[in-house]
Structures are given as C-alpha cells and as structure tokens.
Design an enzyme around this catalytic site. Structure first.
Site, PDB file in Angstrom:
ATOM      1  N   LYS A  24      13.854 -11.577   0.379  1.00  0.00           N
ATOM      2  CA  LYS A  24      14.304 -11.822  -0.980  1.00  0.00           C
ATOM      3  C   LYS A  24      15.888 -11.937  -0.795  1.00  0.00           C
ATOM      4  O   LYS A  24      16.317 -13.014  -1.307  1.00  0.00           O
ATOM      5  CB  LYS A  24      14.011 -10.768  -1.801  1.00  0.00           C
ATOM      6  CG  LYS A  24      12.514 -10.635  -2.267  1.00  0.00           C
ATOM      7  CD  LYS A  24      12.414  -9.409  -3.198  1.00  0.00           C
ATOM      8  CE  LYS A  24      12.375  -8.124  -2.577  1.00  0.00           C
ATOM      9  NZ  LYS A  24      11.433  -7.136  -3.337  1.00  0.00           N
ATOM     10  N   GLN A  69      11.470  -1.675  -6.125  1.00  0.00           N
ATOM     11  CA  GLN A  69      10.549  -2.038  -4.989  1.00  0.00           C
ATOM     12  C   GLN A  69       9.441  -0.929  -5.021  1.00  0.00           C
ATOM     13  O   GLN A  69       9.888   0.340  -4.839  1.00  0.00           O
ATOM     14  CB  GLN A  69      11.303  -1.972  -3.565  1.00  0.00           C
ATOM     15  CG  GLN A  69      10.591  -2.373  -2.429  1.00  0.00           C
ATOM     16  CD  GLN A  69      10.062  -3.663  -2.365  1.00  0.00           C
ATOM     17  OE1 GLN A  69      10.803  -4.701  -2.977  1.00  0.00           O
ATOM     18  NE2 GLN A  69       8.795  -3.872  -1.823  1.00  0.00           N
ATOM     19  N   ASP A 109      10.325  -8.623 -12.474  1.00  0.00           N
ATOM     20  CA  ASP A 109       9.229  -8.315 -11.794  1.00  0.00           C
ATOM     21  C   ASP A 109       7.999  -8.426 -12.814  1.00  0.00           C
ATOM     22  O   ASP A 109       6.738  -8.668 -12.528  1.00  0.00           O
ATOM     23  CB  ASP A 109       9.303  -6.912 -11.312  1.00  0.00           C
ATOM     24  CG  ASP A 109       8.409  -6.843  -9.943  1.00  0.00           C
ATOM     25  OD1 ASP A 109       8.062  -7.931  -9.234  1.00  0.00           O
ATOM     26  OD2 ASP A 109       8.237  -5.760  -9.445  1.00  0.00           O
TER      27      ASP A 109
HETATM   28  N1  LIG Z   1       8.193  -4.062  -7.563  1.00  0.00           N
HETATM   29  C1  LIG Z   1       7.479  -4.630  -6.438  1.00  0.00           C
HETATM   30  N2  LIG Z   1       7.224  -6.068  -6.805  1.00  0.00           N
HETATM   31  C2  LIG Z   1       6.538  -6.826  -5.697  1.00  0.00           C
HETATM   32  O1  LIG Z   1       6.209  -7.774  -5.926  1.00  0.00           O
HETATM   33  C3  LIG Z   1       6.077  -5.813  -4.455  1.00  0.00           C
HETATM   34  C4  LIG Z   1       6.416  -4.627  -4.428  1.00  0.00           C
HETATM   35  N3  LIG Z   1       7.208  -3.992  -5.395  1.00  0.00           N
HETATM   36  N4  LIG Z   1       6.172  -4.022  -3.272  1.00  0.00           N
HETATM   37  C5  LIG Z   1       5.557  -4.583  -2.220  1.00  0.00           C
HETATM   38  C6  LIG Z   1       4.680  -5.472  -2.814  1.00  0.00           C
HETATM   39  C7  LIG Z   1       4.377  -6.657  -1.519  1.00  0.00           C
HETATM   40  N5  LIG Z   1       4.933  -7.982  -1.720  1.00  0.00           N
HETATM   41  C8  LIG Z   1       5.045  -8.897  -0.822  1.00  0.00           C
HETATM   42  C9  LIG Z   1       5.638 -10.143  -1.230  1.00  0.00           C
HETATM   43  C10 LIG Z   1       6.168 -11.237  -0.365  1.00  0.00           C
HETATM   44  C11 LIG Z   1       5.379 -11.048   0.875  1.00  0.00           C
HETATM   45  C12 LIG Z   1       5.729 -12.279   1.780  1.00  0.00           C
HETATM   46  O2  LIG Z   1       6.644 -12.873   1.506  1.00  0.00           O
HETATM   47  N6  LIG Z   1       4.706 -12.202   2.820  1.00  0.00           N
HETATM   48  C13 LIG Z   1       4.830 -13.262   3.787  1.00  0.00           C
HETATM   49  C14 LIG Z   1       5.200 -12.940   5.331  1.00  0.00           C
HETATM   50  C15 LIG Z   1       6.252 -11.886   5.473  1.00  0.00           C
HETATM   51  C16 LIG Z   1       6.419 -11.441   6.737  1.00  0.00           C
HETATM   52  O3  LIG Z   1       5.897 -11.905   7.731  1.00  0.00           O
HETATM   53  O4  LIG Z   1       6.684 -10.258   6.777  1.00  0.00           O
HETATM   54  C17 LIG Z   1       3.588 -14.345   3.773  1.00  0.00           C
HETATM   55  O5  LIG Z   1       2.654 -13.679   3.331  1.00  0.00           O
HETATM   56  O6  LIG Z   1       3.594 -15.441   4.352  1.00  0.00           O
HETATM   57  C18 LIG Z   1       5.009 -10.014   1.282  1.00  0.00           C
HETATM   58  C19 LIG Z   1       4.589  -8.808   0.447  1.00  0.00           C
HETATM   59  C20 LIG Z   1       5.659  -7.706  -3.253  1.00  0.00           C
HETATM   60  N7  LIG Z   1       5.469  -6.565  -3.509  1.00  0.00           N
END
Ligand SMILES: Nc1nc(=O)c2c([nH]1)NC[C@@H]1CN(c3ccc(C(=O)N[C@@H](CCC(=O)O)C(=O)O)cc3)C=[N+]21
Ligand SMILES: NC(=O)C1=CN([C@@H]2O[C@H](COP(=O)(O)OP(=O)(O)OC[C@H]3O[C@@H](n4cnc5c(N)ncnc54)[C@H](OP(=O)(O)O)[C@@H]3O)[C@@H](O)[C@H]2O)C=CC1
Ligand SMILES: [Mg+2]
Length: 289
Positions: free
Chosen positions: A53, A97, A120
């Site tokens: 982010k 988070q 969010d």
């Molecule tokens: N308040 C809150 N809001 C959330 O939206 C929230 C949270 N807490 N806690 C954790 C989870 C998990 N989550 C992700 C978002 C983006 C990727 C992301 O960008 N993933 C990439 C890969 C990232 C990498 O390689 O590490 C992909 O899927 O291509 C992953 C996980 C949002 N969350």
C-alpha cells in the site's frame, strides 16, 4: 483453458489513471490525498500488505501516514490515534489492518473511524448503506471483485452466484454487491453440508475462505467464472521456499472454468487499488467536488 482475469494489469490501469489525475488536484488544493494505515504487531503477511500500500501511494502521488504500534499497545492508545486522524486535515482515508491482537476490540475501533474517512468501507454506516443500496464507501476486496467482473464484461444479472465465506471483510459485503447487480446469490460457509453440491450450481463462484485447494475441479460447473479471493502462504517441502496460493486448485480448475483469477495477480492487487480509489474519492468529496 479458462480465460485469465488479470487483476494485476487492471489494477495498474486504474492506478495509472489516478496518477495522472492527482497532480492537478495537488496544484489546485495544495495537498495530495492522504491515507493512514494503522498496524499493530508484527504479522509478516500484514507487513507485506502494508508495504504494498505504501509503495502504491508513493507511485501515484498519494501521501501515506503509516503508524506502526507494538503488539502490546492498549485500546486507549489506538483510540487516541484514530481520534487524531479523524481530525487531521491531511488525512482522507484511515485503515486499521486486521486482524488485531486478541486483547484489542477491533469493532470498537472500526466504529470510531469517521465514516467519510473509512477507506476500508467497514464502518456500520457504510455497511448499512451497502445493505440498503445507497451510495457510500464500499469495502475494497468485494469492490475489487466487482470491478474485475465489470472490466471483463462478465454480467451478473440473472446468474447464479455462490460466495464461499461470510466474513464482514469479504464474503458478506460481496454477496450484497452481487445481489445489487441482480445475481441469484447463495452464501456458503463452514456449516454448509456438501459444499460441492452448492458450488456446482454456480455460474459465478467466489472462494473467500483461506484454505488452499478447498475448491477442487469436481466442485466447479464447466464454464463457470471462478474468483479466488484466498491468500495463503504455503511452503514447498523440497525447496523450503514460501509462495502464495488461493483457495482454488488452480492447476486443475483452470481446465474446466470459463474464466478464473490467478493468485497472485488476481483480486489482491485490486484490493490495494480500491483502497487508493476510496481515499481519492473521499478527498474529492471533502473538497466539495
Ligand atoms: N482492514 C483490513 N482490510 C483489508 O483489506 C485486509 C486486512 N485488513 N487484513 C489482511 C487482508 C489481506 N489483504 C490483502 C490485500 C492485498 C494483497 C495483495 O496485494 N496480494 C498480491 C500479492 C502480494 C504479495 O506477493 O505479497 C496478489 O495477490 O497478487 C494481499 C492481501 C487485505 N486485507
Ligand atoms: N485478495 C485479497 O485482497 C484479500 C484476501 N483475503 C483472504 O481471503 C481469505 C478469507 O478472508 P476473510 O474473509 O477475512 O477470512 P475469515 O477467516 O474471516 O472468514 C473465512 C470464512 O470462510 C468460512 N469457512 C471456513 N472453512 C470453511 C470450509 N471448510 N468450507 C466453507 N467455508 C469455510 C468461514 O465460515 P464460518 O463463518 O462458518 O466460520 C468464514 O465465513 C483469506 O485467505 C484472506 O487472507 C482477505 C482479504 C483481502
Ligand atoms: Mg478481538
């Protein structure tokens, strides 16, 4: 072979669009849009998400105010931090988070975020607006899924949509969004007997559980649109290396589905992008445009 739904490229396109818009706003308003992320403790998966982010903010010209607290932080400290961010004129979006360490009350903190800064979309006012079909800030991951469907012209109206997982972060709001687009929506969860019988009915199948290979090829109707929200880190026994997988047995399901999102490169990048977009829209609204 199923069509690949490339969330990463779509996310890039939306971020590039924000990147071209923001400088004009900065010139006129004297400040960029600002996103504050509160993280508590050292969950490595969360750390990676927070880093993504921050990098995206920097890339598109958005200010990011990361606040990292130790795992033993008190409720009062966090509550005070949110109160300050609610007042801060530089801050348009606030995200806590999740999950938080057990001793903290996450719901109380989510309720405390000003609904206009709720990047969010998890404040009860914004969730209530979604339930009622009113305008409001939408939760990022479900909004990202809807953007993918729209970008690939995959219509929801009249289709049978099955959402596996019913969390307040993903499954429940996504089911409401699919319903708003006139899908016939079924929600499945850990108490659903014979999950495969339910998922095989789906024209649009969403997995948002957090279990690798939960959705096997026999659970998917041929030609279905399969959206894999799951993010699981698994370790390869031989190499000892970690990698990300979703909830869907991609290698086999890809041969049966009509379209499918990969992990990584599917829903994840869209979540980050929707967070930026929500923050940008809050900024625009605050400035009265
Ligand atoms: N308040 C809150 N809001 C959330 O939206 C929230 C949270 N807490 N806690 C954790 C989870 C998990 N989550 C992700 C978002 C983006 C990727 C992301 O960008 N993933 C990439 C890969 C990232 C990498 O390689 O590490 C992909 O899927 O291509 C992953 C996980 C949002 N969350
Ligand atoms: N790609 C992205 O941007 C994002 C990915 N994620 C990922 O998505 C996944 C889900 O996240 P989240 O919703 O927060 O997770 P939660 O743990 O809050 O919810 C999981 C849901 O899955 C259900 N479930 C558990 N086991 C089964 C099973 N065997 N069969 C059917 N349903 C089951 C649970 O049912 P019950 O309610 O009965 O307990 C629950 O509703 C995780 O892998 C997470 O990392 C999350 C956010 C963003
Ligand atoms: Mg708790």
């Amino acid at each position: 072979m199923a069509q690949l739904l490339d969330g990463k490229t779509l996310a890039q396109k939306i971020q590039d669009d924000l990147k071209t818009k923001i400088p004009d706003w900065v010139a006129k308003q004297g400040r960029p849009p600002g996103l504050a992320v509160l993280m508590v403790g050292d969950n490595p998966a969360s750390a990676a998400y927070v880093r993504n982010k921050e990098r995206a903010c920097e890339k598109i010209g958005m200010a990011s105010f990361g606040k990292h607290f130790p795992a033993d932080t008190t409720q009062e400290t966090l509550s005070e931090a949110i109160a300050q961010l609610n007042e801060d004129e530089q801050v348009d979006g606030i995200l806590v988070q999740l999950p938080l360490p057990k001793h903290l009350d996450d719901v109380a903190l989510l309720h405390q975020i000003h609904p206009d800064k709720d990047a969010d979309g998890l404040h009860p006012l914004n969730l209530g607006r979604l339930l009622r079909g009113e305008q409001g800030i939408r939760s990022c991951t479900p909004a990202g899924v809807m953007e993918i469907l729209k970008a690939y012209d995959l219509s929801v109206a009249g289709k049978k949509a099955v959402v596996v997982g019913r969390s307040i972060l993903v499954g429940k709001p996504l089911a409401l969004m699919l319903l708003a687009e006139h899908g016939t929506v079924t929600m499945a969860h850990s108490r659903t007997p014979d999950l495969g019988a339910v998922t095989r009915e789906a024209d649009i199948l969403v997995a948002a559980v957090g279990k690798p290979n939960l959705i096997t090829v026999d659970m998917v109707k041929p030609g279905a649109v399969v959206i894999d929200v799951g993010i699981n880190r698994v370790v390869n026994e031989e190499t000892g290396k970690g990698r990300l997988v979703g909830d869907v047995d991609f290698a086999n399901v890809v041969n049966v589905a009509g379209a499918i999102t990969p992990v990584p490169g599917g829903v994840g990048p869209m979540t980050v992008t929707m967070l930026l977009q929500n923050t940008f829209l809050s900024y625009c609204r605050k400035l009265g445009v």
